[in-house]
Structures are given as C-alpha cells and as structure tokens.
Design an enzyme around this catalytic site. Structure first.
Site, PDB file in Angstrom:
ATOM      1  N   LYS A 163      -2.256   3.935   5.626  1.00  0.00           N
ATOM      2  CA  LYS A 163      -2.992   2.215   5.149  1.00  0.00           C
ATOM      3  C   LYS A 163      -1.116   2.472   6.166  1.00  0.00           C
ATOM      4  O   LYS A 163      -0.350   3.165   6.413  1.00  0.00           O
ATOM      5  CB  LYS A 163      -2.148   1.726   4.335  1.00  0.00           C
ATOM      6  CG  LYS A 163      -2.663   0.546   4.313  1.00  0.00           C
ATOM      7  CD  LYS A 163      -1.661  -0.812   2.820  1.00  0.00           C
ATOM      8  CE  LYS A 163      -1.676  -1.517   3.260  1.00  0.00           C
ATOM      9  NZ  LYS A 163      -1.753  -2.870   1.847  1.00  0.00           N
TER      10      LYS A 163
ATOM     11  N   SER B 139      -4.423  -6.919   1.194  1.00  0.00           N
ATOM     12  CA  SER B 139      -4.820  -5.974   2.209  1.00  0.00           C
ATOM     13  C   SER B 139      -5.153  -5.280   3.063  1.00  0.00           C
ATOM     14  O   SER B 139      -4.934  -4.887   3.968  1.00  0.00           O
ATOM     15  CB  SER B 139      -2.894  -6.549   2.984  1.00  0.00           C
ATOM     16  OG  SER B 139      -2.026  -5.455   2.285  1.00  0.00           O
TER      17      SER B 139
ATOM     18  N   SER C 202      -2.878  -6.040  -3.418  1.00  0.00           N
ATOM     19  CA  SER C 202      -3.655  -5.494  -2.090  1.00  0.00           C
ATOM     20  C   SER C 202      -4.093  -3.908  -2.656  1.00  0.00           C
ATOM     21  O   SER C 202      -4.981  -3.820  -1.123  1.00  0.00           O
ATOM     22  CB  SER C 202      -2.049  -5.560  -0.824  1.00  0.00           C
ATOM     23  OG  SER C 202      -2.187  -6.886  -0.453  1.00  0.00           O
TER      24      SER C 202
END
Lengths: 494, 95
Positions: free
Chosen positions: A78, A162, A186
C-alpha cells in the site's frame, strides 16, 4: 498446474521449495498480469526492477537451501508505507516527488523474510475514504465490475477503501498478498467488497514507524490475502515490537498458522444485538445467521451480547480521527518535502500549498479536526468523544466476560458503484459502522469471505477478538472459510 | 450550533488552507452536516468517565539518553523543494 498468479502464498512457498518454478518466474508472471490489468488502476507505481532483483536474491537462497519465511513471494505494498528509494505518495498530490530515505518497519520485516515488492498500491488520499475514490491518482476499479460483450464496463464498482488498490490487486491475482492499513475499517471493508481475507491486528501489534500517519491512536497495519492461512503467514512477519514506535507492544508473536487447527469446540461466540441496524439488507442478516450456524456446527456456542454504545462509535470516530489527522497533516507545508506552491509570504505559501495539495475529503477532515481542537470547543467535542470512546471500549471489556470472540457482518452492504453515495459524506461514512468500534477499542478484527449477495458480489463476515489474541480470531476465521467453501473468482482476473 | 461562513473562514485560516470566498458557503453546509450528526454524542452519559488517551494499557518505555541516530543532513533535506547548504529555505519572514 494452477497458474502461478492463482497460487496461495502457502502453495507458492511449497512450489518454490520443491523447485517447481523459480521466484523470478513467479514474479514475472505477476508483472505480466499487472501489465494486462492497468484498467483497474490498482498500482500507483510498479517496481519491476526492485521485484526482479529481490526475486533473484530469493532464488539464490533457495539454491543454497537457506530460504526464509516468505522467500520469493510477490506482494503489493500500500502506498502509505515509506519505501526507501521508491516514491511514496499516500495517493496525495501534496507528496509529489517524495522519495523516502528510509524504509518502514513493516516493509523492512517483510523484506527481511524474503518478500518481493511488485509495486505501490493505490488507496484513498491519506487513507481517508471507504471507496478508493479520493485518490489523486484516480479511483481503483473492482475486479468484480461487470463488462458487456464488447469489453466495456457496464458498471464500475468500488473495491472499498481505503486499501482499495491492495484489495483489487489481491482479488484480481496481481499480487499473492498485500499490505493494508486500517484506521476505521480500511483493511476489512475492502476485503469484504472484493472477497478476500484481511486482518487488522491489535493496536500496538505492528509498528507504525514509516507508515504515513492518518490518526495515530487508530492506525494499524495488517495483511490482505486470499486465504486465512496466508494472512497468518504474512502477519507473523509484519508483527513485532519496534523500539522506533513508542506505542508498539513488546509481546511475543505466535506462530499464527499453527493456530489454525479447526478446533473451536467450546468457544463462546458473541452476537451483538446492536449490530442489527435499521435498513440492513436481508441478505446480510442471512449471511450472519449462516455464519452463526457454521460456528455452531463446529462446536462453538453462540451467546447474545450487548454493546450498547455501538451507535455512537461512528460519530466519536469522526471527531477523534479528524482531530488526529489535522495534527498529523500539519507537517505538509511545502517546506521539507513534497509539493510547494509559492505565495507572497511564508503564510501564503503554506495556504497555497495545502489548498492545491490536498483533495476535498482531506481538507474537510482537516477542517473538522481543526475546529474540534480549537479553543472553546475542545471539551465539547474532542474530550467528549474520548469519553464516549472509553465507554465503547468498556462495552467490549464487559462483553468479553461472556464470550471469547464476536461475530458480525463486515459491512452493511456489498460493493457499490463509483459515483454512488458521493453526495452525502455521512452515507459514505456508514460503510464503516461495523468496523470502526474495533479501532476505537484497539481490538483485532478479521474479515473473511462468506458468500455472495443477490447480485453475485462478495460479502464478508467479521470476527473480533480480545487484545493480542489474533491467533483465535484467525482460527475462527479459518473455520468460517472452510465451511463457506471455495468462493468464485471475480470476472476480471489474471 | 451552526458554523457560518465567517467561522469556516477562520477554521480554514487556522488550518492554513486557502479557501476562496465562493467556496465558503458550500463548505459550511458540508461541515454543518457532519457537526450536526456528531451532536448525538450528547446523549451518552459520560459523567465520571475518564477520556481515553491510550487504547492499550502500557507505560512508555525509558531508554538511555543517548544519540542513536542522525549525522546525515543531506538525507534529511533531500526531499525539500528548496534546500541550501543542508538548510530548509522558506520565503523571507523578517523585514
């Protein structure tokens, strides 16, 4: 033979050890798959040079019989984790050109154990969002999005957020696994939306050092994978005490994979009555019931519990998280890194830089945070929210006198389309209604695929545990995974 | 209470974000929606409740007061738009 990109991490490790394929071949297969799946926009930047070098190093270790825990496994990272020498954007314009001169602790540990980095994955800007639509680099498209016969999307579904790039990449077989971070859901909500496994560990389990900060008292890193066993393998490498994070806790990291015995006889599974929220689709309710039945069949005992302050978790979160964000994001001022937009003096340079560098949702949250921390409002909002947070945590402490784990749906719906739920920020925030309480209380939570919605989209169940008892959470998740059986592949897959 | 345009302008200033006057009205509307929604926290009895400041009961560790890092100013300023001789440069603030 199974396509290399479709292997689980556990099977890939076995194949590498048995010399059925090399780490370079495994990595190249993923790089090829990524090149063919650009329409999903899962990666912000691909790092083939880094990946192939790491894979060659892994192959050298296999040749010598010196392989490590995750040796040669291609993962996506990420783009909230700082990676030395590789651009790190947090999906924000304000970090334009930022190349960290250091490596986050979590990625350092993954690389220590031989993992290969395929690239940096897209996300909501500064991890603020539940649909991966706030990224400066454009939205991520879920591999579950339908296409017509001509190959055009008929509806573009969100992958959740997210960690939307992480979710899409793992589901579409563009990485064997990925790192995520979870501040209010998330990791778990996107895992549920694309039909993969994601676990947010206990606060303090994984070091936050080198992860771009959103809300420091809520942020936790965790793995996103296609099986519970893979999550167990990856978490073991990511977790552990780090002197560089003062909130990291010095407790031993168990062999999580060894906990997946399938034996949950006598385990008490709490079913919180307050999670039956108004307007929850019948299919979610049905899935939840099914989960209860599966655990009962495996010898566990369902227990009704009460978490009376559940409905206050989201509003408390939307004070605490923006307050911490407004403080954390004060560092983006155009002076030390990232974007700078000149002005007539220093103050105007700050204001211009931040106006151009931050997107609408990030600005909104910084302003809410600034307001609730400002003189005269601190007690009414921030202090009040921290007190409500204490009551939410107390709910869980009391509940865990009656049960060992808690079972809930992960999200109140399946994935929705890009552009839907855009008008009202609160409708978007409600995605996290079941996941936020675990962040507020610091508890571990896992999402595991449990079935499909009426429209044929994945739905997940959430297992919450006691602090630092990720092993039991994974064990219960594994039982659900086995009971649910093999899940269908998304339509867009490598 | 509701946030008016003047208050929103003040918050924007405190947050060091330039907001054009033409955007204040809409932003006030969005912020008010959120602030009205969080008002429901008022329903929770928090008498005698200590505010939560840490989710895990842990004491901060001590360590010897020694320099353990540093000595690479060029790395520290490597990402700055404007760095001169290992200093961050900003527009002039003193006349």
């Amino acid at each position: 033979m199974t396509k290399l990109t479709h292997l689980t991490m556990a099977d890939a490790l076995a194949g590498l050890a048995a010399k059925e394929f090399t780490a370079v071949e495994l990595t190249q297969a993923h790089l090829d798959a990524m090149a063919a799946a650009k329409e999903l926009n899962a990666y912000i930047i691909e790092t083939p040079d880094v990946a192939l070098k790491q894979a060659a190093d892994a192959d050298a270790r296999y040749a010598k019989g010196e392989q490590r825990a995750l040796d040669g496994l291609p993962l996506g990272i990420k783009d909230l984790f700082c990676t030395e020498g590789v651009q790190t954007t947090a999906a924000s314009h304000i970090l334009d050109g930022f190349v960290p001169p250091y490596e986050s602790t979590v990625t350092t540990q993954l690389f220590r154990d031989g993992a290969v980095m395929l690239g940096k994955l897209n996300l909501d800007e500064f991890a603020m969002g539940s649909a991966n639509i706030t990224s400066h680099y454009g939205p991520v498209i879920s591999p579950w999005s339908p296409k017509d016969e001509a190959g055009n999307f008929t509806r573009k579904l969100v992958p959740g957020g997210s960690s939307g790039g992480s979710a899409a990449a793992v589901a579409a077989r563009l990485a064997l696994g990925a790192t995520g971070t979870d501040t209010g859901g998330s990791i778990r909500q996107p895992a549920s939306f694309v039909g993969i496994v994601g676990i947010k560990p206990t606060y303090g389990r994984c070091s936050r050092w080198g992860i771009v900060a959103f809300a420091s008292s809520l942020d936790q890193a965790g793995p996103m994978t296609r099986t519970v066993k893979d999550a167990a393998l990856m978490l073991r490498s990511m977790a552990g005490y780090d002197p560089k994070d003062s909130t990291s806790i010095d407790v031993p990291v168990p062999d999580y994979a060894a906990a997946l015995t399938g034996d949950i006889r006598g385990l008490r599974v709490g079913i919180p009555k307050e999670y039956r929220v108004d307007g929850m689709p019948a299919e979610i309710e049905k899935l939840w019931q099914q989960g209860i039945e599966w655990l009962k069949a495996a010898g566990a005992t369902p227990v009704e519990i009460s978490l009376p302050h559940t409905k206050y978790a989201l509003p408390a979160y939307y004070i605490v998280a923006p307050a911490e964000a407004s403080s954390n994001l004060a560092r983006y001022d155009g002076v030390r890194f990232g974007l700078r937009v000149e002005g007539k003096d220093l103050k105007e340079m700050y204001e211009n830089t931040r106006a151009e560098g931050f997107g609408a949702e990030v600005k909104r949250r910084i302003m809410i945070g600034t307001y609730v921390l400002s003189a005269g409002y601190y007690d009414a909002y921030y202090l009040k929210a921290q007190k409500v947070r204490a009551r939410i945590a107390e709910d869980f402490t009391k509940a865990y006198e009656l049960c060992d784990v808690i079972l809930t749906p992960t999200a109140p719906s399946a994935a929705f389309g890009i552009g839907e739920k855009m008008d009202d920020p609160i409708a978007m925030y409600l995605n996290d209604v079941f996941t936020v309480p675990a962040n507020l209380a610091g508890l571990p939570g896992l999402s595991v695929p449990a079935g499909l919605s009426g429209e044929g989209l994945p739905l997940g169940l959430q297992v919450l545990g006691r602090p630092f008892n990720e092993a039991t959470v994974l064990k219960v998740g594994h039982v659900i995974e086995q009971a649910a059986g093999p899940q269908p592949l998304p339509p867009l897959v490598s | 209470m509701s946030l008016d345009k003047a208050t929103v302008a003040k918050i924007a200033h405190l947050a060091r974000i330039k907001v054009p006057d033409s955007d204040l009205e809409q932003l006030a509307g969005e912020l008010n929606t959120i602030m009205h929604w969080v008002e429901m926290l008022g329903e929770v009895d928090t008498q005698n409740v200590e505010p939560m400041t840490s989710v895990v009961a842990a004491n901060l560790r001590r360590r010897p007061d020694a320099v353990t890092d540093g000595g690479y100013p060029e790395k520290v300023v490597a990402n700055a738009t404007d760095a001169t001789e290992n200093f961050f440069s900003v527009p002039k603030v003193v006349e």
